[in-house]
Design an enzyme around this catalytic site. Structure first.
Site, short mmCIF file in Angstrom:
data_model
loop_
_atom_site.label_atom_id
_atom_site.label_comp_id
_atom_site.label_asym_id
_atom_site.label_seq_id
_atom_site.Cartn_x
_atom_site.Cartn_y
_atom_site.Cartn_z
N LYS A 13 43.53 -50.79 -24.27
CA LYS A 13 44.07 -51.62 -25.36
C LYS A 13 42.99 -51.95 -26.38
O LYS A 13 43.19 -51.84 -27.58
CB LYS A 13 44.62 -52.96 -24.82
CG LYS A 13 45.74 -52.83 -23.81
CD LYS A 13 46.32 -54.19 -23.45
CE LYS A 13 45.36 -55.14 -22.76
NZ LYS A 13 44.96 -54.71 -21.41
N ARG A 88 49.90 -63.21 -21.90
CA ARG A 88 49.70 -62.72 -20.53
C ARG A 88 50.64 -63.35 -19.54
O ARG A 88 50.62 -63.01 -18.36
CB ARG A 88 48.27 -63.01 -20.10
CG ARG A 88 47.35 -61.79 -20.06
CD ARG A 88 46.00 -62.27 -19.63
NE ARG A 88 45.15 -61.26 -19.10
CZ ARG A 88 44.23 -60.60 -19.80
NH1 ARG A 88 44.11 -60.82 -21.09
NH2 ARG A 88 43.44 -59.73 -19.21
N ARG A 127 33.16 -48.91 -16.14
CA ARG A 127 33.02 -49.35 -17.54
C ARG A 127 31.70 -50.12 -17.74
O ARG A 127 31.29 -50.91 -16.91
CB ARG A 127 34.19 -50.26 -17.91
CG ARG A 127 34.08 -50.83 -19.30
CD ARG A 127 35.40 -51.37 -19.80
NE ARG A 127 35.80 -52.61 -19.16
CZ ARG A 127 36.92 -53.26 -19.45
NH1 ARG A 127 37.77 -52.77 -20.33
NH2 ARG A 127 37.23 -54.38 -18.83
P1 AMP Z 1 40.40 -59.15 -20.92
O1 AMP Z 1 39.15 -58.98 -21.71
O2 AMP Z 1 41.65 -59.09 -21.76
O3 AMP Z 1 40.46 -58.25 -19.71
O4 AMP Z 1 40.37 -60.66 -20.36
C1 AMP Z 1 39.34 -61.09 -19.48
C2 AMP Z 1 39.72 -62.39 -18.82
O5 AMP Z 1 39.90 -63.41 -19.81
C3 AMP Z 1 41.04 -62.39 -18.06
O6 AMP Z 1 40.92 -61.84 -16.74
C4 AMP Z 1 41.38 -63.87 -18.04
O7 AMP Z 1 40.57 -64.57 -17.10
C5 AMP Z 1 40.95 -64.31 -19.43
N1 AMP Z 1 42.04 -64.18 -20.42
C6 AMP Z 1 42.07 -63.37 -21.50
N2 AMP Z 1 43.21 -63.50 -22.17
C7 AMP Z 1 43.94 -64.42 -21.49
C8 AMP Z 1 45.23 -64.97 -21.67
N3 AMP Z 1 46.04 -64.60 -22.68
N4 AMP Z 1 45.67 -65.89 -20.76
C9 AMP Z 1 44.89 -66.28 -19.76
N5 AMP Z 1 43.67 -65.78 -19.50
C10 AMP Z 1 43.19 -64.86 -20.38
#
Ligand code: AMP
Length: 217
Positions: A13, A88, A127
């Site tokens: 993404k 999410r 990664r």
């Molecule tokens: P990502 O970089 O999108 O994989 O997000 C890393 C981490 O940030 C996730 O595993 C959550 O702990 C937190 N996070 C990111 N976006 C959200 C969201 N919309 N709701 C809740 N936690 C989030």
């Protein structure tokens, strides 16, 4: 063009959102990147979020909704944006729809990138990421230089704290339980498109660009 990029962690993404952002000149809004930046700065939010992130758990909805409400009202979001990692949960999705309506923005278009779980696990544990500009590397398919200095910005290439095997499993579990139900939510609204993410980065990019230009969102 008001887009939601949806899919499990590691489907690409962020990589694809960066291409779309550059080409169509709309901001890439990654809630994960925003939280990691806050954690790095050591703000109160950052410390709280950092602990949850390193356990692979979600940050509470009210915090995330506050962040998004503020972000999408910035002037650069006027013509659209790409949300990556948000919403999410079903609650986040329905609150986001209310917010979009309140701000008289056009309906969101959801693009899901699909990659089988085992491929996602391999991608995530291999990664590596630049901690300044967020450029992605992969130990197998796109190895970082030996000195671990980012070729894009000269920053430091590291492994995200939540990209170890144990936390990756927890993140996928959380994804299945709390985020995957959003597929049906967006399908029902009718603005939902699916892209096969198990191909080369350029091929996935072509499919997404074609979708965006054909539909003139
Ligand atoms: P990502 O970089 O999108 O994989 O997000 C890393 C981490 O940030 C996730 O595993 C959550 O702990 C937190 N996070 C990111 N976006 C959200 C969201 N919309 N709701 C809740 N936690 C989030």
């Amino acid at each position: 063009m008001h887009l939601v990029f949806f899919g499990a962690p590691g489907v690409g993404k962020g990589t694809q959102a960066k291409f779309v952002s550059k080409h169509f000149r709309i901001p890439h809004i990654s809630t994960g990147e925003m939280l990691r930046a806050a954690a790095k700065e050591g703000t109160e939010l950052g410390l709280k979020a950092g602990a949850l992130m390193s356990e692979g758990r979600l940050v509470p909805d009210d915090i995330m909704l506050g962040i998004i409400r503020e972000r999408i009202q910035k002037p650069d979001s006027n013509k659209g944006f790409i949300l990556d990692g948000f919403p999410r949960t079903l609650f986040q999705a329905s609150q986001l729809d209310d917010l979009i309506e309140e701000l008289s923005m056009p309906a969101l278009v959801c693009i899901e990138i699909v990659v089988p779980d085992q491929d996602v696990i391999n991608r995530l544990i291999n990664r590596r990421i630049c901690d300044s500009c967020n450029t992605d590397y992969n130990l197998i398919t796109n190895p970082p230089p030996e000195d671990l200095i980012c070729t894009n910005c000269g920053g430091r290439i590291t492994q995200r704290k939540d990209d170890n095997r144990e936390t990756v499993s927890r993140r996928l579990e959380v994804y299945q339980q709390q985020t995957a139900p959003l597929r049906a939510y967006y399908q029902e609204k009718g603005n939902y498109y699916k892209i096969d993410g198990l191909r080369g980065i350029a091929q996935v990019q072509n499919s997404i660009f074609k979708l965006l230009t054909d539909h003139k969102f």
